[in-house]
Enzyme design. Sequence first.
Site, PDB file in Angstrom:
ATOM      1  N   LYS A   1      15.005 -33.121 -10.885  1.00  0.00           N
ATOM      2  CA  LYS A   1      16.073 -33.485 -11.818  1.00  0.00           C
ATOM      3  C   LYS A   1      17.198 -32.455 -11.737  1.00  0.00           C
ATOM      4  O   LYS A   1      17.035 -31.394 -11.117  1.00  0.00           O
ATOM      5  CB  LYS A   1      15.515 -33.622 -13.226  1.00  0.00           C
ATOM      6  CG  LYS A   1      14.860 -32.397 -13.799  1.00  0.00           C
ATOM      7  CD  LYS A   1      13.932 -32.805 -14.940  1.00  0.00           C
ATOM      8  CE  LYS A   1      13.137 -31.645 -15.436  1.00  0.00           C
ATOM      9  NZ  LYS A   1      13.639 -31.037 -16.634  1.00  0.00           N
TER      10      LYS A   1
ATOM     11  N   ARG B   1       8.280 -33.564 -28.035  1.00  0.00           N
ATOM     12  CA  ARG B   1       9.461 -34.179 -27.396  1.00  0.00           C
ATOM     13  C   ARG B   1       9.076 -35.614 -27.072  1.00  0.00           C
ATOM     14  O   ARG B   1       8.635 -36.331 -27.965  1.00  0.00           O
ATOM     15  CB  ARG B   1       9.866 -33.320 -26.188  1.00  0.00           C
ATOM     16  CG  ARG B   1      11.283 -33.496 -25.716  1.00  0.00           C
ATOM     17  CD  ARG B   1      11.689 -32.489 -24.640  1.00  0.00           C
ATOM     18  NE  ARG B   1      10.917 -32.595 -23.411  1.00  0.00           N
ATOM     19  CZ  ARG B   1      11.125 -31.876 -22.313  1.00  0.00           C
ATOM     20  NH1 ARG B   1      12.084 -30.981 -22.272  1.00  0.00           N
ATOM     21  NH2 ARG B   1      10.385 -32.035 -21.242  1.00  0.00           N
TER      22      ARG B   1
ATOM     23  N   HIS C   1       3.107 -32.903 -21.325  1.00  0.00           N
ATOM     24  CA  HIS C   1       3.933 -31.774 -20.886  1.00  0.00           C
ATOM     25  C   HIS C   1       3.595 -30.551 -21.724  1.00  0.00           C
ATOM     26  O   HIS C   1       3.461 -30.648 -22.941  1.00  0.00           O
ATOM     27  CB  HIS C   1       5.417 -32.132 -21.026  1.00  0.00           C
ATOM     28  CG  HIS C   1       6.333 -31.143 -20.383  1.00  0.00           C
ATOM     29  ND1 HIS C   1       6.165 -30.681 -19.092  1.00  0.00           N
ATOM     30  CD2 HIS C   1       7.448 -30.509 -20.847  1.00  0.00           C
ATOM     31  CE1 HIS C   1       7.123 -29.817 -18.800  1.00  0.00           C
ATOM     32  NE2 HIS C   1       7.906 -29.693 -19.845  1.00  0.00           N
TER      33      HIS C   1
ATOM     34  N   ARG D   1       3.136 -31.574 -11.409  1.00  0.00           N
ATOM     35  CA  ARG D   1       4.591 -31.861 -11.449  1.00  0.00           C
ATOM     36  C   ARG D   1       5.339 -30.559 -11.286  1.00  0.00           C
ATOM     37  O   ARG D   1       5.478 -29.803 -12.226  1.00  0.00           O
ATOM     38  CB  ARG D   1       4.930 -32.410 -12.839  1.00  0.00           C
ATOM     39  CG  ARG D   1       5.083 -33.838 -12.950  1.00  0.00           C
ATOM     40  CD  ARG D   1       5.519 -34.356 -14.312  1.00  0.00           C
ATOM     41  NE  ARG D   1       5.541 -33.486 -15.438  1.00  0.00           N
ATOM     42  CZ  ARG D   1       4.565 -33.346 -16.337  1.00  0.00           C
ATOM     43  NH1 ARG D   1       3.462 -34.047 -16.241  1.00  0.00           N
ATOM     44  NH2 ARG D   1       4.698 -32.515 -17.342  1.00  0.00           N
TER      45      ARG D   1
ATOM     46  N   TYR E   1      39.618  -8.473 -19.309  1.00  0.00           N
ATOM     47  CA  TYR E   1      39.946  -8.953 -20.660  1.00  0.00           C
ATOM     48  C   TYR E   1      39.196  -8.181 -21.740  1.00  0.00           C
ATOM     49  O   TYR E   1      38.011  -7.855 -21.571  1.00  0.00           O
ATOM     50  CB  TYR E   1      39.535 -10.420 -20.803  1.00  0.00           C
ATOM     51  CG  TYR E   1      40.380 -11.389 -20.023  1.00  0.00           C
ATOM     52  CD1 TYR E   1      41.751 -11.503 -20.258  1.00  0.00           C
ATOM     53  CD2 TYR E   1      39.793 -12.222 -19.072  1.00  0.00           C
ATOM     54  CE1 TYR E   1      42.510 -12.417 -19.550  1.00  0.00           C
ATOM     55  CE2 TYR E   1      40.547 -13.141 -18.365  1.00  0.00           C
ATOM     56  CZ  TYR E   1      41.912 -13.231 -18.606  1.00  0.00           C
ATOM     57  OH  TYR E   1      42.661 -14.130 -17.921  1.00  0.00           O
TER      58      TYR E   1
ATOM     59  N   CYS F   1      35.586 -12.873 -15.466  1.00  0.00           N
ATOM     60  CA  CYS F   1      36.671 -13.816 -15.788  1.00  0.00           C
ATOM     61  C   CYS F   1      36.313 -15.207 -15.251  1.00  0.00           C
ATOM     62  O   CYS F   1      35.259 -15.389 -14.654  1.00  0.00           O
ATOM     63  CB  CYS F   1      37.981 -13.347 -15.151  1.00  0.00           C
ATOM     64  SG  CYS F   1      38.405 -11.644 -15.510  1.00  0.00           S
ATOM     65  N   MET F   2      37.192 -16.154 -15.439  1.00  0.00           N
ATOM     66  CA  MET F   2      36.883 -17.525 -15.012  1.00  0.00           C
ATOM     67  C   MET F   2      36.650 -17.617 -13.495  1.00  0.00           C
ATOM     68  O   MET F   2      35.688 -18.241 -13.035  1.00  0.00           O
ATOM     69  CB  MET F   2      38.016 -18.468 -15.415  1.00  0.00           C
ATOM     70  CG  MET F   2      37.732 -19.927 -15.118  1.00  0.00           C
ATOM     71  SD  MET F   2      39.119 -21.007 -15.467  1.00  0.00           S
ATOM     72  CE  MET F   2      39.069 -21.074 -17.233  1.00  0.00           C
ATOM     73  N   ASP F   3      37.524 -16.967 -12.718  1.00  0.00           N
ATOM     74  CA  ASP F   3      37.474 -17.135 -11.263  1.00  0.00           C
ATOM     75  C   ASP F   3      37.294 -15.818 -10.521  1.00  0.00           C
ATOM     76  O   ASP F   3      37.259 -15.795  -9.294  1.00  0.00           O
ATOM     77  CB  ASP F   3      38.795 -17.752 -10.769  1.00  0.00           C
ATOM     78  CG  ASP F   3      39.276 -18.818 -11.696  1.00  0.00           C
ATOM     79  OD1 ASP F   3      38.587 -19.841 -11.785  1.00  0.00           O
ATOM     80  OD2 ASP F   3      40.316 -18.609 -12.368  1.00  0.00           O
TER      81      ASP F   3
HETATM   82  C1  LIG Z   1       8.524 -33.236 -18.040  1.00  0.00           C
HETATM   83  C2  LIG Z   1       8.661 -32.125 -17.056  1.00  0.00           C
HETATM   84  N1  LIG Z   1       7.721 -31.956 -16.126  1.00  0.00           N
HETATM   85  C3  LIG Z   1       7.780 -30.966 -15.208  1.00  0.00           C
HETATM   86  C4  LIG Z   1       8.838 -30.088 -15.196  1.00  0.00           C
HETATM   87  C5  LIG Z   1       8.870 -28.998 -14.148  1.00  0.00           C
HETATM   88  O1  LIG Z   1       8.774 -27.757 -14.735  1.00  0.00           O
HETATM   89  P1  LIG Z   1       8.880 -26.424 -13.852  1.00  0.00           P
HETATM   90  O2  LIG Z   1      10.265 -26.359 -13.363  1.00  0.00           O
HETATM   91  O3  LIG Z   1       8.549 -25.343 -14.820  1.00  0.00           O
HETATM   92  O4  LIG Z   1       7.886 -26.567 -12.770  1.00  0.00           O
HETATM   93  C6  LIG Z   1       9.836 -30.203 -16.166  1.00  0.00           C
HETATM   94  C7  LIG Z   1      10.934 -29.247 -16.167  1.00  0.00           C
HETATM   95  O5  LIG Z   1      11.664 -29.015 -17.063  1.00  0.00           O
HETATM   96  C8  LIG Z   1       9.747 -31.252 -17.115  1.00  0.00           C
HETATM   97  O6  LIG Z   1      10.686 -31.406 -18.060  1.00  0.00           O
END
Ligand SMILES: Cc1ncc(COP(=O)(O)O)c(C=O)c1O
Length: 384
Positions: free
Chosen positions: A42, A140, A169, A226, A271, A318-320
């Site tokens: 993701k 969640r 999770h 996962r 700044y 700074c920004m850049d």
């Molecule tokens: C639902 C779920 N599974 C697995 C993961 C993977 O976690 P990690 O990056 O700690 O391996 C995440 C990461 O945020 C997650 O939200």
Amino acid sequence: MTTTASLPLRCWAEIDLAALERNLKLIRASLPPHIRYVAVVKADAYGHGLPHTAARLMHAGADLFAVANLAEAMTIRELSADWPILLLGATLPEEARYLAEYDLAATVSDLPEVARLNAIGQTAGKPIAVHLKIDTGMGRLGVWHEQAQALYAAIRAAPGLQLTGVFTHFASADDNPEFTALQRRLFLAALQSFPDLDPASLFLHADNSAGLETTPGEGSLFNAVRVGLLQFGVLPHPHSLLARVHTEPVFSFHTRVGLVKSLPRGTSISYGRTYQLRTDARVAVLTAGYADGLARACSNRGAVLIRGQRCPILGRVCMDQSIVDLTTVTDEIVSGEPVVLVGKQGAAEIALGEFSAWAGTIPWETLTSVTKRVTRIYKTPLGV
Ligand SMILES: Cc1ncc(COP(=O)(O)O)c(C=O)c1O
């Protein structure tokens, strides 16, 4: 005509795809052989760039991809028409029809979702794949574990749905083994309460990177993990037992010196005048700032590598641009000199964990805060 892609780089990330592939293989080898590998990609594969990352993970043999949303899933679909994909986020009502069109598995947590997706599956004439999520203490997504059996029964009774996985999770796998063990027990108890559960036809998963430290071996119902952060070669916490897996960083972060100048003692830098030179000094103005992902919180805290030496960040980022102290670097430095923000230079290294600590954040946030402006350079494409 010159395109922006051919311009000299001012701030870039290098992504080592061969290291990514080696990491997946090492993680797999550290687990019992029946455990399947769900690659969490993701947020643009944690900022590494989804298309390249997913393509390499396919080559390395990931069994399933987990993404946050439809757009990410569609990016993977462009690479493969049939690689299994799980949406980890909740599916909005108006998104549901795309599950059938793109052959995606959805996460389900309650009866209204089951009803909506069942209707879509029936209309499509092909069941929608779903993973039932059980909340064992994250608070969640997921059905509360005490009500999981009823949701399981509803999914099994829905002709428009096909159950392909069950998962939970962990809330604190990186720092609370007791709570993680409790979550495992609650999850397994819920699974054991499900009538006619066929583990062989399902992904049964809980472990994120930190969870892997305590993944049960043969004989457990868990048959998949996962993995996000660890596949990118970053440990979920500094004292992780996973250090024994020896994954390698996939990401490094680079910029350049734009200008070198000498300033007299007492001059204030950047700044807000938060830093005053205590001696006459030579400073370098770098071509990266917070708009690239060099967090403003690194102001007066962080350092960069130039010629293998640590140069402290002076004053506010700074920004850049940002300003570093060159006083300890004896070599002559001129405009264009390469600078490492995260990664190795010679024998020196700034690890992502250290950089994140300066920024007051976690490696997950650092990686996903590297902005669009930063070119990703892919090292070691296939065949190298
Ligand atoms: C639902 C779920 N599974 C697995 C993961 C993977 O976690 P990690 O990056 O700690 O391996 C995440 C990461 O945020 C997650 O939200």
